[in-house]
Design a protein around this motif. Sequence first.
Motif, mmCIF file in Angstrom:
data_model
loop_
_atom_site.group_PDB
_atom_site.id
_atom_site.type_symbol
_atom_site.label_atom_id
_atom_site.label_comp_id
_atom_site.label_asym_id
_atom_site.label_seq_id
_atom_site.Cartn_x
_atom_site.Cartn_y
_atom_site.Cartn_z
ATOM 1 N N ALA A 124 -46.800 -2.780 48.442
ATOM 2 C CA ALA A 124 -47.482 -2.754 47.145
ATOM 3 C C ALA A 124 -46.828 -1.728 46.229
ATOM 4 O O ALA A 124 -46.322 -0.700 46.698
ATOM 5 C CB ALA A 124 -48.953 -2.453 47.338
ATOM 6 N N VAL A 125 -46.823 -2.025 44.954
ATOM 7 C CA VAL A 125 -46.202 -1.301 43.832
ATOM 8 C C VAL A 125 -44.680 -1.394 43.849
ATOM 9 O O VAL A 125 -44.012 -0.860 42.963
ATOM 10 C CB VAL A 125 -46.640 0.177 43.706
ATOM 11 N N GLY A 126 -44.125 -2.116 44.845
ATOM 12 C CA GLY A 126 -42.684 -2.315 44.881
ATOM 13 C C GLY A 126 -42.242 -3.429 43.955
ATOM 14 O O GLY A 126 -43.042 -4.001 43.199
ATOM 15 N N SER A 127 -40.942 -3.752 44.030
ATOM 16 C CA SER A 127 -40.344 -4.753 43.151
ATOM 17 C C SER A 127 -39.512 -5.748 43.948
ATOM 18 O O SER A 127 -39.008 -5.431 45.027
ATOM 19 C CB SER A 127 -39.441 -4.074 42.114
ATOM 20 N N LEU A 128 -39.384 -6.920 43.374
ATOM 21 C CA LEU A 128 -38.509 -7.958 43.923
ATOM 22 C C LEU A 128 -37.935 -8.752 42.758
ATOM 23 O O LEU A 128 -38.572 -8.854 41.697
ATOM 24 C CB LEU A 128 -39.264 -8.921 44.837
ATOM 25 N N MET A 173 -40.092 -9.048 39.376
ATOM 26 C CA MET A 173 -41.484 -8.729 39.678
ATOM 27 C C MET A 173 -41.607 -7.242 39.984
ATOM 28 O O MET A 173 -40.971 -6.739 40.914
ATOM 29 C CB MET A 173 -41.974 -9.551 40.869
ATOM 30 N N ASN A 174 -42.403 -6.556 39.209
ATOM 31 C CA ASN A 174 -42.642 -5.122 39.390
ATOM 32 C C ASN A 174 -44.118 -4.868 39.672
ATOM 33 O O ASN A 174 -44.962 -5.733 39.425
ATOM 34 C CB ASN A 174 -42.207 -4.354 38.141
ATOM 35 N N SER A 175 -44.401 -3.684 40.165
ATOM 36 C CA SER A 175 -45.793 -3.276 40.442
ATOM 37 C C SER A 175 -46.524 -4.351 41.239
ATOM 38 O O SER A 175 -47.647 -4.743 40.910
ATOM 39 C CB SER A 175 -46.530 -2.991 39.125
ATOM 40 N N LEU A 176 -45.874 -4.819 42.274
ATOM 41 C CA LEU A 176 -46.437 -5.916 43.061
ATOM 42 C C LEU A 176 -47.728 -5.516 43.748
ATOM 43 O O LEU A 176 -47.906 -4.351 44.156
ATOM 44 C CB LEU A 176 -45.405 -6.395 44.082
ATOM 45 N N PRO A 186 -50.892 -6.943 46.629
ATOM 46 C CA PRO A 186 -51.084 -7.876 47.754
ATOM 47 C C PRO A 186 -51.492 -9.273 47.295
ATOM 48 O O PRO A 186 -51.104 -10.263 47.922
ATOM 49 C CB PRO A 186 -52.195 -7.200 48.560
ATOM 50 N N GLU A 187 -52.226 -9.355 46.198
ATOM 51 C CA GLU A 187 -52.639 -10.672 45.704
ATOM 52 C C GLU A 187 -51.497 -11.474 45.093
ATOM 53 O O GLU A 187 -51.680 -12.641 44.734
ATOM 54 C CB GLU A 187 -53.785 -10.541 44.686
ATOM 55 N N ASP A 188 -50.320 -10.884 44.975
ATOM 56 C CA ASP A 188 -49.136 -11.629 44.527
ATOM 57 C C ASP A 188 -48.482 -12.376 45.686
ATOM 58 O O ASP A 188 -47.532 -13.145 45.471
ATOM 59 C CB ASP A 188 -48.105 -10.686 43.911
ATOM 60 N N THR A 189 -48.971 -12.152 46.890
ATOM 61 C CA THR A 189 -48.421 -12.843 48.061
ATOM 62 C C THR A 189 -48.591 -14.344 47.916
ATOM 63 O O THR A 189 -49.696 -14.838 47.682
ATOM 64 C CB THR A 189 -49.128 -12.356 49.336
ATOM 65 N N ALA A 190 -47.474 -15.064 48.020
ATOM 66 C CA ALA A 190 -47.489 -16.508 47.820
ATOM 67 C C ALA A 190 -46.089 -17.061 48.055
ATOM 68 O O ALA A 190 -45.118 -16.302 48.161
ATOM 69 C CB ALA A 190 -47.952 -16.854 46.404
ATOM 70 N N VAL A 191 -46.004 -18.371 48.093
ATOM 71 C CA VAL A 191 -44.713 -19.041 48.002
ATOM 72 C C VAL A 191 -44.442 -19.268 46.519
ATOM 73 O O VAL A 191 -45.289 -19.813 45.804
ATOM 74 C CB VAL A 191 -44.704 -20.374 48.757
ATOM 75 N N THR A 196 -39.815 -19.951 47.855
ATOM 76 C CA THR A 196 -39.421 -18.769 48.608
ATOM 77 C C THR A 196 -40.655 -17.892 48.810
ATOM 78 O O THR A 196 -41.448 -17.706 47.881
ATOM 79 C CB THR A 196 -38.295 -17.990 47.888
ATOM 80 N N GLN A 197 -40.804 -17.386 50.024
ATOM 81 C CA GLN A 197 -42.012 -16.632 50.372
ATOM 82 C C GLN A 197 -41.914 -15.193 49.880
ATOM 83 O O GLN A 197 -40.906 -14.507 50.103
ATOM 84 C CB GLN A 197 -42.207 -16.633 51.885
ATOM 85 N N VAL A 198 -42.968 -14.740 49.236
ATOM 86 C CA VAL A 198 -43.100 -13.336 48.850
ATOM 87 C C VAL A 198 -44.366 -12.799 49.508
ATOM 88 O O VAL A 198 -45.450 -13.369 49.337
ATOM 89 C CB VAL A 198 -43.201 -13.180 47.313
ATOM 90 N N THR A 199 -44.204 -11.738 50.267
ATOM 91 C CA THR A 199 -45.336 -11.114 50.943
ATOM 92 C C THR A 199 -45.426 -9.651 50.520
ATOM 93 O O THR A 199 -44.439 -8.915 50.666
ATOM 94 C CB THR A 199 -45.205 -11.205 52.464
ATOM 95 N N VAL A 200 -46.571 -9.266 49.996
ATOM 96 C CA VAL A 200 -46.778 -7.894 49.540
ATOM 97 C C VAL A 200 -47.800 -7.241 50.453
ATOM 98 O O VAL A 200 -48.944 -7.701 50.542
ATOM 99 C CB VAL A 200 -47.260 -7.850 48.078
ATOM 100 N N SER A 201 -47.374 -6.185 51.128
ATOM 101 C CA SER A 201 -48.269 -5.487 52.053
ATOM 102 C C SER A 201 -48.965 -4.332 51.336
ATOM 103 O O SER A 201 -48.403 -3.701 50.445
ATOM 104 C CB SER A 201 -47.483 -4.970 53.250
ATOM 105 N N SER A 202 -50.171 -4.039 51.767
ATOM 106 C CA SER A 202 -50.943 -2.954 51.135
ATOM 107 C C SER A 202 -50.680 -1.615 51.791
ATOM 108 O O SER A 202 -50.034 -1.526 52.819
ATOM 109 C CB SER A 202 -52.436 -3.280 51.210
#
Length: 127
Positions: free
Chosen positions: A14-18, A83-86, A88-93, A121-127
């Motif tokens: 969380a709060v990271g970027s991709l 994507m910035n300030s990711l 956990p609810e941004d987790t999705a394909v 493409t899968q994006v997983t944001v951990s808390s």
Amino acid sequence: QAQLVESGGGLVQAVGSLRLSCAASGRSFSSYTMGWFRQAPGKEREFVQGISWNGNRVYDADSVKGRFTISRDNAKNAVDLHMNSLKPEDTAVYYCAAAPNSGNYYIPTRIADYNYWGQGTQVTVSS
């Protein structure tokens, strides 16, 4: 055959970027509106962000305003999603999609408006 291929997904805190990338092939998409959608487990696919054919118009979903940025390079037939300030609810394909040119001002948000899709493409944001 026209094809869209996404890349850049992964696991991030969380709060990271991709940065997601979408590479198009088989035809030029320079006249197409490009969009990013996402689908979380158990939820419907939803619009995230779209960009007009010339890059002059962008439309965001409220959930990503101020955090995500879409860009395109027509010379490379590619579109990116920064994507910035990711959260956990941004987790999705995340899916890249292309819609026939909708002009300079209107960005379609419905799935039915887009007739080319990537595999996601899968994006997983951990808390």
